[in-house]
Design a protein around this motif. Sequence first.
Motif, PDB file in Angstrom:
ATOM      1  N   VAL A  22      -0.732  -2.026 -22.483  1.00 38.41           N
ATOM      2  CA  VAL A  22      -0.466  -0.613 -22.224  1.00 38.41           C
ATOM      3  C   VAL A  22      -0.913  -0.289 -20.800  1.00 38.41           C
ATOM      4  O   VAL A  22      -2.099  -0.423 -20.471  1.00 38.41           O
ATOM      5  N   PRO A  23      -0.004   0.122 -19.933  1.00 37.83           N
ATOM      6  CA  PRO A  23      -0.405   0.423 -18.553  1.00 37.83           C
ATOM      7  C   PRO A  23      -1.100   1.771 -18.464  1.00 37.83           C
ATOM      8  O   PRO A  23      -0.904   2.653 -19.306  1.00 37.83           O
ATOM      9  N   SER A  24      -1.921   1.923 -17.459  1.00 39.58           N
ATOM     10  CA  SER A  24      -2.510   3.222 -17.176  1.00 39.58           C
ATOM     11  C   SER A  24      -1.421   4.191 -16.735  1.00 39.58           C
ATOM     12  O   SER A  24      -0.437   3.801 -16.099  1.00 39.58           O
ATOM     13  N   LEU A  25      -1.602   5.464 -17.079  1.00 42.84           N
ATOM     14  CA  LEU A  25      -0.659   6.486 -16.618  1.00 42.84           C
ATOM     15  C   LEU A  25      -1.149   7.191 -15.354  1.00 42.84           C
ATOM     16  O   LEU A  25      -0.463   8.073 -14.844  1.00 42.84           O
ATOM     17  N   ARG A  26      -2.298   6.804 -14.871  1.00 45.45           N
ATOM     18  CA  ARG A  26      -2.771   7.411 -13.625  1.00 45.45           C
ATOM     19  C   ARG A  26      -1.859   7.008 -12.468  1.00 45.45           C
ATOM     20  O   ARG A  26      -1.451   5.862 -12.366  1.00 45.45           O
ATOM     21  N   ASN A  27      -1.564   8.006 -11.630  1.00 40.59           N
ATOM     22  CA  ASN A  27      -0.705   7.778 -10.464  1.00 40.59           C
ATOM     23  C   ASN A  27       0.699   7.349 -10.866  1.00 40.59           C
ATOM     24  O   ASN A  27       1.419   6.702 -10.106  1.00 40.59           O
ATOM     25  N   VAL A  28       1.104   7.729 -12.068  1.00 39.07           N
ATOM     26  CA  VAL A  28       2.339   7.211 -12.649  1.00 39.07           C
ATOM     27  C   VAL A  28       3.584   7.641 -11.870  1.00 39.07           C
ATOM     28  O   VAL A  28       4.590   6.929 -11.872  1.00 39.07           O
ATOM     29  N   THR A  29       3.534   8.765 -11.189  1.00 33.11           N
ATOM     30  CA  THR A  29       4.718   9.208 -10.447  1.00 33.11           C
ATOM     31  C   THR A  29       5.028   8.296  -9.269  1.00 33.11           C
ATOM     32  O   THR A  29       6.150   8.303  -8.758  1.00 33.11           O
ATOM     33  N   ASN A  30       4.045   7.497  -8.844  1.00 34.22           N
ATOM     34  CA  ASN A  30       4.230   6.645  -7.666  1.00 34.22           C
ATOM     35  C   ASN A  30       4.464   5.182  -7.998  1.00 34.22           C
ATOM     36  O   ASN A  30       4.490   4.346  -7.092  1.00 34.22           O
ATOM     37  N   THR A  31       4.621   4.865  -9.298  1.00 35.63           N
ATOM     38  CA  THR A  31       4.674   3.446  -9.680  1.00 35.63           C
ATOM     39  C   THR A  31       5.968   3.066 -10.396  1.00 35.63           C
ATOM     40  O   THR A  31       5.993   2.107 -11.164  1.00 35.63           O
ATOM     41  N   ALA A  32       7.030   3.800 -10.149  1.00 37.83           N
ATOM     42  CA  ALA A  32       8.329   3.419 -10.714  1.00 37.83           C
ATOM     43  C   ALA A  32       8.767   2.075 -10.128  1.00 37.83           C
ATOM     44  O   ALA A  32       8.384   1.726  -9.009  1.00 37.83           O
ATOM     45  N   PRO A  33       9.578   1.303 -10.873  1.00 39.50           N
ATOM     46  CA  PRO A  33      10.130   1.571 -12.201  1.00 39.50           C
ATOM     47  C   PRO A  33       9.105   1.307 -13.288  1.00 39.50           C
ATOM     48  O   PRO A  33       7.990   0.851 -13.002  1.00 39.50           O
ATOM     49  N   TYR A  34       9.491   1.565 -14.536  1.00 37.34           N
ATOM     50  CA  TYR A  34       8.553   1.552 -15.644  1.00 37.34           C
ATOM     51  C   TYR A  34       8.925   0.516 -16.712  1.00 37.34           C
ATOM     52  O   TYR A  34      10.017  -0.021 -16.705  1.00 37.34           O
ATOM     53  N   MET A  35       7.980   0.287 -17.597  1.00 35.68           N
ATOM     54  CA  MET A  35       8.025  -0.706 -18.670  1.00 35.68           C
ATOM     55  C   MET A  35       7.793  -2.107 -18.078  1.00 35.68           C
ATOM     56  O   MET A  35       7.874  -2.305 -16.865  1.00 35.68           O
ATOM     57  N   HIS A  36       7.509  -3.069 -18.947  1.00 33.87           N
ATOM     58  CA  HIS A  36       7.111  -4.392 -18.458  1.00 33.87           C
ATOM     59  C   HIS A  36       8.218  -5.086 -17.672  1.00 33.87           C
ATOM     60  O   HIS A  36       7.947  -5.926 -16.821  1.00 33.87           O
ATOM     61  N   ASN A  37       9.457  -4.718 -17.946  1.00 36.50           N
ATOM     62  CA  ASN A  37      10.574  -5.363 -17.244  1.00 36.50           C
ATOM     63  C   ASN A  37      11.194  -4.474 -16.173  1.00 36.50           C
ATOM     64  O   ASN A  37      12.237  -4.817 -15.604  1.00 36.50           O
ATOM     65  N   GLY A  38      10.548  -3.336 -15.897  1.00 36.04           N
ATOM     66  CA  GLY A  38      11.069  -2.445 -14.864  1.00 36.04           C
ATOM     67  C   GLY A  38      12.426  -1.860 -15.187  1.00 36.04           C
ATOM     68  O   GLY A  38      13.189  -1.502 -14.285  1.00 36.04           O
ATOM     69  N   PRO A  98       0.801  -1.227   0.000  1.00 35.50           N
ATOM     70  CA  PRO A  98       0.000   0.000   0.000  1.00 35.50           C
ATOM     71  C   PRO A  98       0.831   1.272   0.000  1.00 35.50           C
ATOM     72  O   PRO A  98       0.460   2.262  -0.635  1.00 35.50           O
ATOM     73  N   ASP A  99       1.971   1.259   0.697  1.00 38.93           N
ATOM     74  CA  ASP A  99       2.801   2.462   0.747  1.00 38.93           C
ATOM     75  C   ASP A  99       3.647   2.641  -0.514  1.00 38.93           C
ATOM     76  O   ASP A  99       4.410   3.604  -0.619  1.00 38.93           O
TER      77      ASP A  99
END
Length: 390
Positions: A326-342, A101-102
């Motif tokens: 294609v992932p949602s971009l909502r809340n994207v600043t809190n969901t790093a790392p990015y892309m399917h393999n991070g 959650p955090d």
Amino acid sequence: MMKRAIALLLGCTLFNSAVAADGSSNDTATDDKSPQSAGLLLTPETLASVVAHGPWPPELKPDPSNRVSGNPLAIELGKQLFFSPMLSGNQDTSCASCHAPDQAFASDPTISAGTHKLDRNTQTLLNVRFNRWFGWDGRNDNLWAQSIRPIGRDIEMNLPLEHVRSVAINPAFAESYDRLFGDAKTQSDELILVNIGKALAAFQEILVTEKTTFDHFRDAVAKQDWKTAANYPASAQRGLSLFVGRGRCHFCHSGALFSNGEFHDAAVPYFIRPGVVDSGRHQGIIDLKKSPFTLDGNYTDDPDKSGAWAVRKVAHLHANFGVFRVPSLRNVTNTAPYMHNGSLATLEAVVDHYSNIDMDRLHVDGEAILMPLGLGEQEVKDLVAFLKTL
């Protein structure tokens, strides 16, 4: 309302229509000045496209394939199960170990317990209820099936199927389980697993994000309240112009969720390690077709099987190889790392990836909308500023 938004997008009539995008008359607008005179930097075409990215949240409808969707008791049971290590074979890993959650109900590819390393980036569960396909490869077509997938996987929670009954009859869960699903002692192990998945899904359905800075801007545009809309930061406005203009990002990141929910090649390497590739949707469709837990299967609670057409119609094609949802971009600043393999740690790195995209990594037929953008330093900052408003 969405039909109105689409009509505005196609006709670009946002500024000349006698009716605003939310169905109200122009008389309700709080400011009758033009967008430009209010200080907005955006063209009518760009402003029209803004309306199509909402409203937020979408209408919250129960899942017809899950009879306990929206049920408060199921939500509470699902929450208890989500945080319980009893769903793992070693009794020390819970769903929250990866979906913390955090950390926006996501994490990096490493399981927090340190027992395994996953090959794919852990996706956020925020707004997961709005997905059409689930997982990076879309191997599930409903949330309850996706919820049970990690429970039995040996590289994740590794709970043997024959042990799920002990979870359902445990004093911590038994009363709620029996009230929702009946006596676990008389049910098959597979049915118990499905019921646990449906409770988990009921909990995840409540994980919906609040309105964002962009949503308040979007709502103001829909009402033609240009004075309020002009509060949207100038840098984000410039980034939005790139997003729907030269960048053409909105072709894939569309709608209120900022995702079309489908599968595309983003020129990210398929190799996991030497000699091992992640085939993405290609394998996902194989697994989907074999699954007994689809909307076309016997465990759906929808007597009409209203969503079954998708799993029946989806085709297994070579073009599916190496494409990911294609992932949602909502809340994207809190969901790093990015892309399917991070593989990309920051939003700046993501923007740079698309700005300098390696066309040789795309399929032979390619993704027609992708091309190197050659963004300048300020343009990168502006696009990131826009993403931060989501």
